[in-house]
Design an enzyme around this catalytic site. Structure first.
Site, PDB file in Angstrom:
ATOM      1  N   HIS A   1       0.841  -1.208   0.000  1.00  0.00           N
ATOM      2  CA  HIS A   1       0.000   0.000   0.000  1.00  0.00           C
ATOM      3  C   HIS A   1       0.876   1.258   0.000  1.00  0.00           C
ATOM      4  O   HIS A   1       0.588   2.231  -0.693  1.00  0.00           O
ATOM      5  CB  HIS A   1      -0.960   0.012   1.195  1.00  0.00           C
ATOM      6  CG  HIS A   1      -1.800  -1.236   1.292  1.00  0.00           C
ATOM      7  ND1 HIS A   1      -2.449  -1.608   2.428  1.00  0.00           N
ATOM      8  CD2 HIS A   1      -2.075  -2.196   0.372  1.00  0.00           C
ATOM      9  CE1 HIS A   1      -3.089  -2.748   2.220  1.00  0.00           C
ATOM     10  NE2 HIS A   1      -2.870  -3.131   0.972  1.00  0.00           N
TER      11      HIS A   1
ATOM     12  N   HIS B   1      -9.633  -2.782  -4.088  1.00  0.00           N
ATOM     13  CA  HIS B   1      -8.416  -2.962  -3.289  1.00  0.00           C
ATOM     14  C   HIS B   1      -7.330  -3.682  -4.093  1.00  0.00           C
ATOM     15  O   HIS B   1      -6.135  -3.415  -3.926  1.00  0.00           O
ATOM     16  CB  HIS B   1      -8.699  -3.707  -1.981  1.00  0.00           C
ATOM     17  CG  HIS B   1      -7.489  -3.762  -1.108  1.00  0.00           C
ATOM     18  ND1 HIS B   1      -7.126  -2.727  -0.274  1.00  0.00           N
ATOM     19  CD2 HIS B   1      -6.503  -4.688  -0.999  1.00  0.00           C
ATOM     20  CE1 HIS B   1      -5.983  -3.030   0.328  1.00  0.00           C
ATOM     21  NE2 HIS B   1      -5.585  -4.216  -0.099  1.00  0.00           N
TER      22      HIS B   1
ATOM     23  N   ASP C   1      -3.164  -2.975  -4.546  1.00  0.00           N
ATOM     24  CA  ASP C   1      -2.122  -3.997  -4.430  1.00  0.00           C
ATOM     25  C   ASP C   1      -1.312  -4.111  -5.728  1.00  0.00           C
ATOM     26  O   ASP C   1      -0.088  -4.222  -5.697  1.00  0.00           O
ATOM     27  CB  ASP C   1      -2.745  -5.360  -4.096  1.00  0.00           C
ATOM     28  CG  ASP C   1      -3.252  -5.428  -2.662  1.00  0.00           C
ATOM     29  OD1 ASP C   1      -2.829  -4.593  -1.830  1.00  0.00           O
ATOM     30  OD2 ASP C   1      -4.078  -6.309  -2.365  1.00  0.00           O
TER      31      ASP C   1
ATOM     32  N   HIS D   1      -0.545 -11.243  -4.871  1.00  0.00           N
ATOM     33  CA  HIS D   1       0.815 -10.696  -4.787  1.00  0.00           C
ATOM     34  C   HIS D   1       1.814 -11.656  -5.422  1.00  0.00           C
ATOM     35  O   HIS D   1       2.774 -11.237  -6.054  1.00  0.00           O
ATOM     36  CB  HIS D   1       1.196 -10.446  -3.328  1.00  0.00           C
ATOM     37  CG  HIS D   1       0.386  -9.360  -2.688  1.00  0.00           C
ATOM     38  ND1 HIS D   1       0.391  -8.063  -3.157  1.00  0.00           N
ATOM     39  CD2 HIS D   1      -0.474  -9.381  -1.647  1.00  0.00           C
ATOM     40  CE1 HIS D   1      -0.418  -7.336  -2.401  1.00  0.00           C
ATOM     41  NE2 HIS D   1      -0.962  -8.106  -1.482  1.00  0.00           N
TER      42      HIS D   1
END
Ligand code: ZN
Length: 314
Positions: A76, A260, A264, A287
């Site tokens: 973030h 969101h 990321d 991720h």
């Protein structure tokens, strides 16, 4: 090169350990974002780059050495540094996790936006060829115990997810899709384009930055018992009920879940060390896939071209 105009101190608790942590973002003279663990003796600078990512399994991106000096949940902060154009800073931190704050990018943005030095252009990384990675490939590369961990923390292992990066000349375009067999998320998609303009920064702040990550409340309880997710609460994480048909806290947007994913992805793409000009398509992304696609992109020089800003030293 763009850095911060003064030391910016940000304190909070980490997402997993829930322990207080202090972070100071310092002006720097050299290109790149670096972390330094000041709570450890003789800790060296840890470059926040894709080839230095040591773990992505705990729903966060961790850089450094897995059992040495490392920093977790950098994504973030990396997203905020990127949209602010900050490509040079040393971040001193006295614990293993970046402060989680509101669980989104919004508070970090507000704390940093006034302290950006005169902006210069970032290093451009122009995608020349399409590169794709799939969840199935990713799982194959994991050792057995990590597959187990992935199964626990990802609720289930999906094998049809992919992340693809293709040529796109206007900036960084991100298309993210979530596809869950449940009522609360179902299929959600979101598209965001960053081209360095003020309007694309505003778009990020207004429509993306506030969105939080999510998890099942039952899983969350399990994690807390096992010493994880201790910094999470009903303000900084979306908690979903056991039937996955309602949230236990109020959403900022019905599709906050996928928004969101944009934060990321922006943060993870900045571990490239520059401004990727490309089209990132993420279907059930993670991720781990974001990191793998960067590794694949940079594994072959014909996939990309680096354009240094005028006057910059290589
Ligand atoms: Zn996140």
């Amino acid at each position: 090169m763009t850095t911060v105009t003064k030391n910016v101190k940000i304190s909070g608790v980490g997402m997993h350990l829930g322990l207080p942590v202090n972070m100071v973002i310092k002006p720097s003279q050299k290109p790149g974002i670096f972390f330094r663990r000041i709570d450890l003796p003789n800790s060296e600078l840890i470059p926040a780059t894709f080839d230095n990512v040591c773990d992505t399994m705990m729903r966060s991106t961790q850089i450094g050495k897995k059992n040495g000096a490392s920093v977790r949940t950098i994504e973030h902060l990396m997203a905020v540094l990127f949209v602010l154009g900050i490509d040079s800073a040393v971040i001193e931190i006295d614990g293993p996790e970046v402060p989680f704050l509101d669980g989104s990018a919004f508070e970090l943005y507000r704390l940093l936006e006034k302290f950006v030095s005169d902006k210069t252009k970032m290093r451009k990384i122009v995608v020349k060829k399409t590169v794709e990675v799939k969840s199935a490939d990713l799982i194959k590369t994991l050792p057995f115990w990590q597959r187990i961990k992935a199964a626990i923390f990802s609720r289930r292992i999906t094998t049809d997810g992919f992340v693809k990066i293709a040529p796109y000349d206007k900036g960084l375009l991100i298309d993210a899709i979530l596809d869950y067999n449940n009522k609360i998320i179902g299929t959600q998609s979101y598209s965001y384009m960053f081209d360095g303009s003020k309007s694309s920064v505003k778009d990020f702040v207004d429509n993306v930055a506030k969105s939080r990550s999510f998890g099942g409340y039952a899983e969350w309880e399990w994690c807390k018992k096992h010493g994880m997710g201790l910094g999470c609460n009903l303000h900084n994480v979306i908690a979903v009920n056991a039937r996955w048909d309602a949230t236990m806290n109020k959403l900022y947007y019905p599709d906050e879940f996928v928004r969101h994913k944009i934060i990321d992805a922006v943060g993870d793409m900045f571990t490239s060390g520059g401004f990727i000009y490309g089209w990132l398509q993420s279907y059930k992304g993670s991720h781990a896939l974001n990191n793998l696609v960067l590794r694949k992109l940079f594994s072959d020089k014909s996939n990309y071209e680096i354009i240094e800003p005028k006057g910059a030293k290589k």
